[in-house]
Design a protein around this motif. Structure first.
Motif, PDB file in Angstrom:
ATOM      1  N   ASN A  68      -1.244  -0.692   0.071  1.00 11.36           N
ATOM      2  CA  ASN A  68      -0.952  -0.078   1.369  1.00 11.36           C
ATOM      3  C   ASN A  68      -1.904  -0.631   2.431  1.00 11.36           C
ATOM      4  O   ASN A  68      -2.681   0.109   3.046  1.00 11.36           O
ATOM      5  N   ILE A  69      -1.827  -1.904   2.684  1.00  4.27           N
ATOM      6  CA  ILE A  69      -2.755  -2.545   3.610  1.00  4.27           C
ATOM      7  C   ILE A  69      -2.520  -2.053   5.033  1.00  4.27           C
ATOM      8  O   ILE A  69      -3.468  -1.748   5.771  1.00  4.27           O
ATOM      9  N   ASP A  70      -1.256  -1.960   5.436  1.00  5.26           N
ATOM     10  CA  ASP A  70      -0.952  -1.527   6.801  1.00  5.26           C
ATOM     11  C   ASP A  70      -1.457  -0.110   7.055  1.00  5.26           C
ATOM     12  O   ASP A  70      -1.976   0.188   8.151  1.00  5.26           O
ATOM     13  N   GLN A  71      -1.312   0.759   6.077  1.00  6.26           N
ATOM     14  CA  GLN A  71      -1.787   2.130   6.256  1.00  6.26           C
ATOM     15  C   GLN A  71      -3.305   2.183   6.410  1.00  6.26           C
ATOM     16  O   GLN A  71      -3.830   2.953   7.220  1.00  6.26           O
ATOM     17  N   TYR A  73      -3.925 -12.244   1.261  1.00 11.82           N
ATOM     18  CA  TYR A  73      -4.775 -12.413   0.079  1.00 11.82           C
ATOM     19  C   TYR A  73      -5.299 -11.079  -0.448  1.00 11.82           C
ATOM     20  O   TYR A  73      -6.216 -11.056  -1.275  1.00 11.82           O
ATOM     21  N   LEU A  74      -4.723  -9.973   0.017  1.00 14.11           N
ATOM     22  CA  LEU A  74      -5.170  -8.639  -0.391  1.00 14.11           C
ATOM     23  C   LEU A  74      -4.098  -7.897  -1.169  1.00 14.11           C
ATOM     24  O   LEU A  74      -4.077  -6.662  -1.191  1.00 14.11           O
ATOM     25  N   ARG A  75      -3.249  -8.617  -1.849  1.00 17.34           N
ATOM     26  CA  ARG A  75      -2.160  -7.975  -2.613  1.00 17.34           C
ATOM     27  C   ARG A  75      -2.676  -7.582  -4.002  1.00 17.34           C
ATOM     28  O   ARG A  75      -2.258  -8.113  -5.024  1.00 17.34           O
ATOM     29  N   TYR A  76      -3.561  -6.617  -3.999  1.00 20.68           N
ATOM     30  CA  TYR A  76      -4.186  -6.217  -5.254  1.00 20.68           C
ATOM     31  C   TYR A  76      -3.202  -5.534  -6.193  1.00 20.68           C
ATOM     32  O   TYR A  76      -3.356  -5.630  -7.421  1.00 20.68           O
TER      33      TYR A  76
END
Length: 374
Positions: free
Chosen positions: A230-233, A266-269
């Motif tokens: 949930n990078i956008d959040q 690069y943050l798709r954990y």
């Protein structure tokens, strides 16, 4: 007697001597010299006795390197003096360290690991499962090319998944993409989670005091959001919180938002965890601290690039192969007349070489995860 230079030496002269510092004492070696006008002397006995081109014996050189890798040059000199007496000076120990590292790169270039498949069920070999390269002289592009060379040697047909962990440096990421495009290989870049959390802590300190438990709770919430994908959040929450604090306290939050936004791909954990990819470089960072910091950052130490590079390579070998098995030094055969000084910038032709028992683990690692089977 004809030397390697093609000059015929017809006159032999006895009584020539040289000093040889050994682990017992400094001895005087007497031998004959074959001579010719306008040509250097030739000493066949030096090759027969395997005498080094320098004053110090191979055994003493090995001891000097091992002691210098463990601690400071002063400590190495003190240890050798206590054991062998005054047989070598501090500057000579530094020279032996640099000479001992000249073949490390060529050694690893010859030790190309054999690719393994998922059907290979042999026992994993830690020395073969990973390899690393690090340097204080080579530019970042050269280090990255070395890492790609290792990966190519393990997966020449690019059938496996390539994962690269970075700290987010834009220059490093550009070099990775350039090298991957040059080799026509797909790479999956993942930002180190620990590095990302450092930015999160920077943002949390804009909202809470350093010792406030709420700061830890804030970072934990953001971390869980990133791990869930949930990078956008997370970014929206940081922006909302930044709007509620004075302008002069928003710096850390704004920096964190820019970092996360710039490295969004690069943050798709969540995807990385599903695939079983690593998401943190803690092992490599710990190795780097032990390898570099514990030796090169000794209080009062002053380094030249050549000495620091040599220590880095040799200390890495000590880390990988246990003390005492780092080096197997032996003098090279003498085929030319003895020359006291090599040309500037070149290693002496009779310098010391390492055996195949030496392996190196560096801060930048290429890990083969298929050695233990599927």
């Amino acid at each position: 007697m004809t030397g390697a230079d093609g000059v015929v030496r017809r006159r032999v002269e006895s009584g020539h001597h040289r000093l040889l510092a050994t682990m017992v004492e400094t001895v005087r070696v007497t031998r004959c010299a074959w001579r010719a006008p306008n040509a250097g002397n030739l000493y066949p006995a030096d090759a027969v006795l395997s005498l080094p081109a320098v004053r110090h014996s191979a055994g003493l050189a090995k001891l000097a390197v091992i002691e210098a890798v463990r601690g400071s040059f002063d400590a190495a000199h003190a240890a050798i003096t206590a054991r062998c007496g005054q047989v070598i000076g501090k500057r000579q120990i530094e020279d032996q360290v640099v000479a001992a590292a000249v073949d490390v790169d060529a050694f690893y270039a010859a030790c190309v690991p054999q690719p393994r498949t998922a059907d290979d069920r042999c026992e994993p070999d830690p020395a073969r499962a990973r390899n690393g390269y690090g340097s204080v002289i080579a530019p970042a592009g050269q280090v990255i090319r070395a890492a790609f060379d290792q990966a190519d040697s393990r997966d020449s047909v690019h059938a496996r998944t390539w994962v690269v962990l970075v700290d987010g440096d834009p220059h490093q990421i550009r070099l990775l993409h350039t090298e991957a495009a040059r080799r026509s290989v797909t790479i999956n870049i993942v930002c180190d989670l620990i590095h990302v959390l450092e930015y999160c802590w920077r943002g949390a300190r804009c909202l809470h005091a350093a010792d406030d438990p709420a700061a830890e709770q804030c970072v934990a919430a953001w971390a869980l959001g990133l791990l869930a994908g949930n990078i956008d959040q997370v970014i929206d929450d940081m922006n909302d919180r930044a709007a509620a604090v004075p302008t002069d306290r928003r710096g850390g939050l704004e920096t964190t938002v820019r970092y996360l936004s710039r490295h969004r791909d690069y943050l798709r954990y969540d995807h990385a965890l599903k695939q079983g990819w690593p998401i943190a470089t803690g092992v490599v960072e710990g190795t780097a601290r032990h390898l570099v910091g514990d030796r090169l950052e000794i209080t009062g130490a002053r380094w030249g690039l050549a000495g620091a590079e040599a220590i880095l390579k040799l200390r890495a070998g000590d880390l990988q192969r246990r003390p005492g098995r780092v080096l197997d030094l032996s003098p090279r055969p003498r085929t030319t007349p003895r020359s006291p000084n090599p040309p500037p910038g070149e290693a002496h032709p009779h310098s010391l070489k390492r055996s195949d028992s030496m392996r190196v683990a560096h801060p930048l690692e290429v890990v083969d995860t298929a050695t233990s089977g599927p």
